[in-house]
Motif scaffolding. Structure first.
Motif, PDB file in Angstrom:
ATOM      1  N   LEU A   1       0.835  -1.206   0.000  1.00  0.00           N
ATOM      2  CA  LEU A   1       0.000   0.000   0.000  1.00  0.00           C
ATOM      3  C   LEU A   1       0.873   1.260   0.000  1.00  0.00           C
ATOM      4  O   LEU A   1       0.616   2.214  -0.732  1.00  0.00           O
ATOM      5  CB  LEU A   1      -0.935   0.014   1.225  1.00  0.00           C
ATOM      6  N   THR A   2       1.927   1.211   0.815  1.00  0.00           N
ATOM      7  CA  THR A   2       2.827   2.361   0.879  1.00  0.00           C
ATOM      8  C   THR A   2       3.421   2.650  -0.498  1.00  0.00           C
ATOM      9  O   THR A   2       3.431   3.802  -0.955  1.00  0.00           O
ATOM     10  CB  THR A   2       3.954   2.079   1.907  1.00  0.00           C
ATOM     11  N   SER A   3       3.851   1.606  -1.178  1.00  0.00           N
ATOM     12  CA  SER A   3       4.469   1.862  -2.493  1.00  0.00           C
ATOM     13  C   SER A   3       3.417   2.343  -3.496  1.00  0.00           C
ATOM     14  O   SER A   3       3.708   3.173  -4.355  1.00  0.00           O
ATOM     15  CB  SER A   3       5.241   0.646  -2.998  1.00  0.00           C
ATOM     16  N   ALA A   4       2.156   1.861  -3.344  1.00  0.00           N
ATOM     17  CA  ALA A   4       1.103   2.328  -4.266  1.00  0.00           C
ATOM     18  C   ALA A   4       0.758   3.796  -3.986  1.00  0.00           C
ATOM     19  O   ALA A   4       0.623   4.596  -4.920  1.00  0.00           O
ATOM     20  CB  ALA A   4      -0.142   1.469  -4.105  1.00  0.00           C
ATOM     21  N   LEU A   5       0.617   4.149  -2.700  1.00  0.00           N
ATOM     22  CA  LEU A   5       0.254   5.536  -2.367  1.00  0.00           C
ATOM     23  C   LEU A   5       1.387   6.498  -2.721  1.00  0.00           C
ATOM     24  O   LEU A   5       1.152   7.659  -3.036  1.00  0.00           O
ATOM     25  CB  LEU A   5      -0.132   5.654  -0.888  1.00  0.00           C
ATOM     26  N   LYS A   6       2.608   5.981  -2.715  1.00  0.00           N
ATOM     27  CA  LYS A   6       3.749   6.825  -3.123  1.00  0.00           C
ATOM     28  C   LYS A   6       3.910   6.830  -4.641  1.00  0.00           C
ATOM     29  O   LYS A   6       4.849   7.421  -5.169  1.00  0.00           O
ATOM     30  CB  LYS A   6       5.037   6.285  -2.478  1.00  0.00           C
TER      31      LYS A   6
ATOM     32  N   ASP B   1       7.433  -1.540   9.148  1.00  0.00           N
ATOM     33  CA  ASP B   1       8.644  -1.487   8.326  1.00  0.00           C
ATOM     34  C   ASP B   1       9.007  -0.018   8.111  1.00  0.00           C
ATOM     35  O   ASP B   1       8.157   0.871   8.222  1.00  0.00           O
ATOM     36  CB  ASP B   1       8.414  -2.207   6.992  1.00  0.00           C
ATOM     37  N   GLU B   2      10.278   0.208   7.801  1.00  0.00           N
ATOM     38  CA  GLU B   2      10.805   1.579   7.713  1.00  0.00           C
ATOM     39  C   GLU B   2      10.043   2.454   6.719  1.00  0.00           C
ATOM     40  O   GLU B   2       9.697   3.599   6.999  1.00  0.00           O
ATOM     41  CB  GLU B   2      12.264   1.507   7.286  1.00  0.00           C
ATOM     42  N   ALA B   3       9.761   1.873   5.524  1.00  0.00           N
ATOM     43  CA  ALA B   3       9.130   2.677   4.470  1.00  0.00           C
ATOM     44  C   ALA B   3       7.702   3.073   4.859  1.00  0.00           C
ATOM     45  O   ALA B   3       7.288   4.224   4.654  1.00  0.00           O
ATOM     46  CB  ALA B   3       9.123   1.894   3.157  1.00  0.00           C
ATOM     47  N   SER B   4       6.947   2.151   5.459  1.00  0.00           N
ATOM     48  CA  SER B   4       5.566   2.464   5.854  1.00  0.00           C
ATOM     49  C   SER B   4       5.555   3.503   6.969  1.00  0.00           C
ATOM     50  O   SER B   4       4.706   4.398   7.007  1.00  0.00           O
ATOM     51  CB  SER B   4       4.822   1.204   6.308  1.00  0.00           C
ATOM     52  N   LEU B   5       6.513   3.373   7.878  1.00  0.00           N
ATOM     53  CA  LEU B   5       6.607   4.335   8.984  1.00  0.00           C
ATOM     54  C   LEU B   5       6.899   5.732   8.434  1.00  0.00           C
ATOM     55  O   LEU B   5       6.269   6.718   8.838  1.00  0.00           O
ATOM     56  CB  LEU B   5       7.714   3.886   9.941  1.00  0.00           C
TER      57      LEU B   5
ATOM     58  N   ARG C   1      10.872   1.693  19.369  1.00  0.00           N
ATOM     59  CA  ARG C   1      11.707   1.917  18.165  1.00  0.00           C
ATOM     60  C   ARG C   1      10.964   2.829  17.177  1.00  0.00           C
ATOM     61  O   ARG C   1      11.531   3.799  16.669  1.00  0.00           O
ATOM     62  CB  ARG C   1      12.013   0.558  17.526  1.00  0.00           C
ATOM     63  N   ASP C   2       9.663   2.539  16.937  1.00  0.00           N
ATOM     64  CA  ASP C   2       8.912   3.328  15.954  1.00  0.00           C
ATOM     65  C   ASP C   2       8.591   4.729  16.480  1.00  0.00           C
ATOM     66  O   ASP C   2       8.602   5.709  15.725  1.00  0.00           O
ATOM     67  CB  ASP C   2       7.626   2.577  15.559  1.00  0.00           C
TER      68      ASP C   2
END
Ligand SMILES: C[S@@+](CC[C@H](N)C(=O)[O-])C[C@H]1O[C@@H](n2cnc3c(N)ncnc32)[C@H](O)[C@@H]1O
Length: 367
Positions: free
Chosen positions: A271-276, A307-311, A332-333
């Motif tokens: 989803l993160t890669s799609a929204l980006k 995960d780092e990218a979604s965060l 951590r997050d």
């Protein structure tokens, strides 16, 4: 809680403390852990200390034709046989010995039985019998007799094949902030183990929602939080990796007459890669992302956290609500998020009495 297996069975670790002392111990630990992030106070919600678990799994130990429930020992190196577990909901607790006795009396049901899982709801009790042998029609007949005898639902699992005798889901009813919600929960998908604490968590989140436009939710499961939250938002886009849970989520919209949620089977990473706009997905073809104006993001990731990218991706929205079952990955997050967000509220929900585990809820607002 009293249990004759304390100190042997590895599933309870805080057994030397009474329940009030456990709550104090957990809060002190969280204060120490989150002190570097300047968290001064927590809302704390306690749970009944026994009969609180609505789902549970036990290994089956065989001594000749005698069957026993078994758990891992404290050092995780061997198993301990148990006759009862006071953590599980009363419905499961009462059924456990009687069920095992009946299974023991039937070679068909007993042989190569490896584990038993229980899933209780306000309305139903579903039992999954897991075998190391293929299951045939004869097994169905005998298991069906157990279903009728105890008024439960039984599923047989063996080598990736699932045999459903009547139904493979339970129906649960929750009361939250004066409203009733009905949930369809399929066996095999995630569900919150402590049903009372679950209601408390959802109520706490609802009580802190302000200035709502649209909601983006990652890791939504069967819509446990999504369905009650949807009433506060114009539109909701909710995603989850498990096909099973998404199937339940769609049914839950119908059951609760909720029509402003789009559920998508997608990992947070996809989803993160799609929204980006890094990748296109067919699954998103019916959804116009430009139509959404997300005021809030709600996340409830697994123990590994985000995960780092979604965060990094969720760090653009005004409000973030983060539910976590692992204080270490939450910390951590939050270390990343608090460079751009203020923590407005931090709650601790004791979903797992007698263990070190703790559920947290954090409401963040962009600085
Ligand atoms: C802690 S559960 C929370 C589910 C839901 N919020 C609830 O209260 O029932 C985490 C959920 O994340 C899902 N999940 C795990 N990894 C994921 C990923 N990479 N992307 C999206 N969902 C994931 C799991 O299937 C599970 O349903």
């Amino acid at each position: 809680m009293e249990c004759s297996y304390f100190g042997e069975c590895g599933s309870c670790t805080l057994y030397t403390l009474d329940y009030n002392a456990q709550c104090a111990h957990k809060q002190a630990h969280m204060r120490m852990l989150f002190e570097p992030l300047h968290v001064k106070a927590f809302d704390f919600f306690d749970s009944p200390s026994e009969h609180y678990r609505g789902r549970s799994e036990f290994r089956i130990w065989k001594e000749g034709n005698t069957l026993r429930y078994a758990m891992g020992t404290m050092d995780k190196k061997s198993t301990v046989c148990i006759d009862a577990c006071p953590k599980v909901e009363t419905k499961i607790y009462t059924l456990m010995p009687e069920l095992l006795k009946k299974i023991e009396n039937s070679a068909m049901l007993r042989e190569r039985l490896f584990a038993i899982e229980f899933l209780a709801s306000s309305k139903h009790l579903l039992v999954t019998l897991i075998y190391h042998k293929p299951l045939q029609d004869e097994w169905d007949e005998e298991a069906k007799m157990l279903e009728n005898m105890f008024g439960i639902f039984i599923i047989g699992r063996s080598r990736g094949i699932k045999r459903v005798l009547s139904q493979d889901f339970v129906e649960d009813h929750l009361e939250i902030a004066g409203k009733s919600y009905c949930y369809h929960i399929i066996e095999g998908g995630f569900s919150q183990p402590n049903r009372l604490m679950n209601q408390t968590m959802i109520g706490w989140v609802l009580g802190h929602l302000e200035n709502c436009e649209d909601l983006l939710e990652l890791y939504c499961g069967y819509g446990n939080f999504t369905i009650p939250m949807a009433q506060k938002f114009r539109k909701v886009l909710a995603t989850e990796i498990s096909k099973t849970s998404i199937k339940s989520a769609l049914i839950n919209c119908e059951l609760n007459d909720v029509h402003n949620i789009a559920f998508l089977r997608m990992s947070a990473e996809e989803l993160t890669s799609a929204l980006k706009k890094e990748r296109e997905y067919n699954r998103l073809s019916d959804i116009n992302l430009e139509d959404y104006s997300f005021s809030h993001v709600f996340v409830d990731p697994p123990r590994s956290g985000m995960d780092e990218a979604s965060l990094a991706f969720i760090s653009q929205f005004e409000n973030i609500i983060y539910i976590s079952c692992n204080p270490e990955t939450l910390k951590r997050d939050l270390e990343v998020l608090t460079s751009q967000y203020a923590i407005l509220h931090f709650a601790l929900f004791d979903q797992f009495p007698n263990t070190e585990h703790l559920e947290s809820g954090v409401i963040l607002k962009r600085l």
